[in-house]
Design a protein around this motif. Structure first.
Motif: not given
Lengths: 335, 446
Positions: A304-315, B97-107
């Motif tokens: 869920i997180g990856a699909l929502m957030i990775i596009p945002l990161i790329l943007a 949890l660590l993956t969420y940290e990378v995705l939502t914070a580190f990037f």
């Protein structure tokens, strides 16, 4: 659940690794190219082309590690334990080159050469260690039940060392063509010349690794050289050849973008060849990605997180590159 | 003294690398928010002082951030290289949890850091402020996830064990596990407090050197307001955290208190000073206040606090270490509260910027927040031993199977490299701080 969650996560991790190789590849490449450039101003320009973005680039490495832990805990545990020594070397080297970005500009005239060297050797050693990790991974990891059963030095082989050199060439080529894109004047011409040599060396290395890999793992030989696979995969080497040819042609023109884009394509092809070789194992040669996968509840939660957030990161990553677009010159005055 | 086994060496290496690492995020979390506040105030008031301070602190922030990133990557890989048993067993919880940290914070941090540090002439003022805010937000989000993961290791819930693996059942329960709210607020506030004293000490240093400018006064003033409000707040949060620990990890509390046994109906005393002795199961040179531990921990002078001897000895942590690191934390906390109160008094007497004794104390307390943070982490992490996940997995079962030689060598490499590199980084930071904020002109980062 109809989705094959382990497969999707395998795809995401491959994507993160590829992003890492490409993005941190060109900024590690800058350090690998330091020995060819002696002028201090030129070196400053080289570092300034990546200073605003290297941090984000390296984050893909952390994503790779974290999502491997989350999605394939068993693979993370076994592969990392097996490759502890080259990984620690890589981490320490990354520390040296990472702090050098700031320290080079904070240091006095006497200590700056030291941080130049830290940046150069840090980049070279980190890259070499990554190549060794890649080579050792392809060669396979001994597993007994759920634990690593080999010794601390299993990773050390002529093949893995050769992969270390290979990756250095790949990153150097990425760095050189990145600089063709970002620089002007003599620095650009030097990089164009250097990139041609690097491209040919890389082509030969890809050839040698491709021929060598099947001997390292009999399964891999079977994968590539049995029918009808041979027909499906034959385009890969062919495309590699065409790509290199186009790259060298582009380097003979004044074109800024094409050399870098073609290098990206070349790296992508090399990487896909690797994928074909190890598929579907996440701990070659025995444990498949389904065997090592985390429970569905972990994979689903992460997805869920990856699909929502990775596009945002790329943007926003794209936006950051856009802010720092264009050529970097001596009087850019970042520092 | 070299009879360390592999588990002890792996633990020392983890403790060493994570202790070094935590210093940088602790400062980064506080400074990023401070920078966002400074830039916001500058945009709002157009007062040059805020811009000067921003330009000054952003350079120190940059060095600090770089060191935080590179020492943090080590952590992400060390779980696998040195703690493969733990990763294989519980990676299904800590990994996501660590993956969420990378995705939502580190990037988020890394993506906007470039614009924050190098983009002042490339984007508009408001967009630049937005970038600073994103970096600051990233640091706080990062705290959220890493503490969720860490808290779960102290108070695990929301899972089942299937085939000797942790299988997550309820992610809400996993993230919002019983100790998480306390740990999260305690650590976030600790980061703010550490930064407040870091900034305050820098200002005090300049004032003591006779460099008395409006910008430096503003620096001290903001830092001391922060200390005045946040230091007592931290004591209250710490108290709540202690009550939570008493409920879920009573052995840890008993070790923190150096409390060996309950006799009769005698209420539990608070031990101010002692030398706990694990072999004899007693304290030497103990100085205690009768009944006070009962009052603090049970909020009732007649109730006893559970004692160490009520639990099997193989479940005890190292009592002297936990006992003393806890006291270091509390002692520094008290000093920080006093400094905050004193600053209020001096403010009213209008001698805040000239009382040399006070300025010296604030200078001395520069590293106090960081040391207290480290001491607090030592208390809670050593206090969880011998468990790596409380009640679920013992630390000795979590470690990878590396040889003692291998571990000694890698530990030595880390010690040499970290002291070398981060020592230099510390010197560069101190050199920048000693120059103080520049009063004129717009300067670029670096």
């Amino acid at each position: 659940m109809e989705f094959d969650l382990p497969l999707i996560w395998f795809g995401i991790i491959i994507f993160a690794t590829l992003m890492y190789i490409v993005m941190d590849g060109f900024d590690l490449g800058i350090g690998i190219l330091f020995p060819f450039i002696h002028d201090e101003d030129d070196r400053d320009v080289m570092v300034n082309t990546v200073a605003p973005v290297w941090d984000g680039n390296e984050t893909w490495l952390v994503l790779g590690g974290a999502s491997l832990l989350g999605a394939f805990p068993l693979a993370y545990a076994i592969v990392l334990e097996a490759l502890t020594i080259p990984l620690l070397i890589m981490l320490l080297a990354l520390i040296f080159r990472g702090v050098a970005f700031e320290f080079r500009f904070k240091s006095s005239a006497e200590t700056k050469p030291f941080w130049d060297k830290a940046f150069m050797f840090g980049s070279i050693i980190a890259t070499f260690a990554q190549g060794v990790v890649l080579g050792a991974f392809i060669s396979g990891v001994s597993v007994d039940g759920q634990r690593f059963s080999g010794s601390s030095f299993d990773w050390l082989s002529p093949f893995s060392l050769f992969c270390g050199f290979g990756l250095m060439l790949a990153y150097a080529l990425l760095g050189a063509t990145w600089l063709v894109k970002k620089c002007t004047g003599t620095l650009k011409t030097t990089m164009q010349q250097l990139a041609k040599v690097l491209a040919i060396c890389l082509l030969m290395t890809i050839g040698i690794v491709s021929l060598w890999t099947p001997f390292v793992q009999p399964n891999i030989a079977l994968r590539w050289f049995s029918l009808p696979n041979l027909f499906y995969f034959a385009p890969v080497p062919l495309l590699v050849l065409l790509c290199t040819k186009a790259l060298i042609r582009a380097l003979n023109t004044e074109d800024d973008y094409r050399p870098f884009l073609l290098t990206l394509a070349l790296i992508f092809l090399g990487f896909s060849g690797l994928g074909i070789s190890i598929w579907p194992h996440i701990i070659p040669p025995t444990i498949s990605l389904w065997q090592a996968a985390a429970p569905e509840s972990s994979l689903g939660f992460m997805l869920i997180g990856a699909l929502m957030i990775i596009p945002l990161i790329l943007a926003y990553t794209f936006w950051s590159y856009y802010v720092f677009r264009g050529k970097v010159t001596k009087d850019a005055g970042y520092h | 003294m070299f009879d360390f086994d592999a588990t002890v060496l792996a633990r020392i290496q983890f403790a060493f690398t994570v202790s070094f690492h935590i210093i940088f995020p602790a400062i980064t979390i506080g400074l990023a928010t401070y920078l966002a506040v400074l830039e916001g105030l500058w945009l709002k008031t157009n007062n040059q002082i805020y811009q000067q301070l921003y330009q000054f602190w952003v350079k120190i922030f940059a060095i600090n951030f770089g060191m935080g990133v590179v020492s943090g990557i080590v952590m992400a890989y060390q779980f696998g290289t040195h703690w493969s048993g733990f990763s294989a067993f519980a990676g299904s919880v800590t990994g996501p949890l660590l993956t969420y940290e990378v995705l939502t914070a580190f990037f988020l941090e890394a993506g906007f850091l470039g614009v924050m540090l190098f983009g002042q002439n490339k984007v508009g003022k408001k967009l630049h402020f937005f970038a600073t805010c994103m970096v600051a937000t990233g640091t706080v989000i990062s705290t959220f996830w890493i503490l969720a993961s860490n808290s779960w290791m102290h108070t695990p819930q929301g899972f089942e064990i299937i085939d000797n693996r942790v299988v997550p059942i309820d992610w809400w329960q996993i993230v919002f596990n019983p100790s998480f709210p306390y740990r999260l607020t305690h650590m976030t506030v600790a980061a703010f407090l550490s930064s407040a004293f870091f900034v305050g000490a820098s200002a005090a240093w300049q004032l003591l050197k006779g460099n008395d400018t409006p910008a430096i006064r503003k620096m001290l003033s903001m830092a001391m307001w922060m200390a005045l409000i946040v230091a007592p707040l931290q004591a209250v949060i710490g108290d709540f955290h202690g009550l939570n620990t008493l409920e879920y990890q009573p052995v840890k509390i008993a070790a923190m208190e150096g409390h060996w046994r309950n006799e009769g109906n005698e209420p539990t005393p608070l031990i101010l000073f002692a030398m706990p002795d694990m072999d004899k199961q007693t304290n030497h040179f103990s100085l205690e206040i009768p009944g006070l531990a009962s009052l603090i921990l049970k909020h009732d002078i007649t109730k006893q606090v559970p004692a160490l001897t009520e639990f099997p000895a193989e479940d005890w942590p190292n009592v002297p270490l936990v006992f003393w690191s806890f006291r270091v934390m509390v002692g520094l906390g008290v000093l920080m509260i006093l400094a905050g109160v004193w600053s209020l008094y001096l403010r009213r007497k209008q001698t805040l910027y000239s009382n040399r004794l006070f300025l010296r104390l604030v200078l001395l307390l520069g590293p106090a927040g960081l040391i207290a943070t480290l001491a607090g982490w030592f208390t809670t992490e050593l206090g969880r031993q011998p468990w790596v996940i409380q009640g679920l997995m013992r630390t000795q079962d979590a470690v990878s199977s590396h040889s003692v030689t291998h571990l000694s060598l890698s530990l030595m490499m880390f010690v040499i490299c970290y002291f070398g590199i981060f020592g230099v980084g510390y010197r560069y930071m101190m050199r920048l701080i000693s120059k103080g904020p520049v009063s004129q002109g717009i300067e670029h980062h670096g």
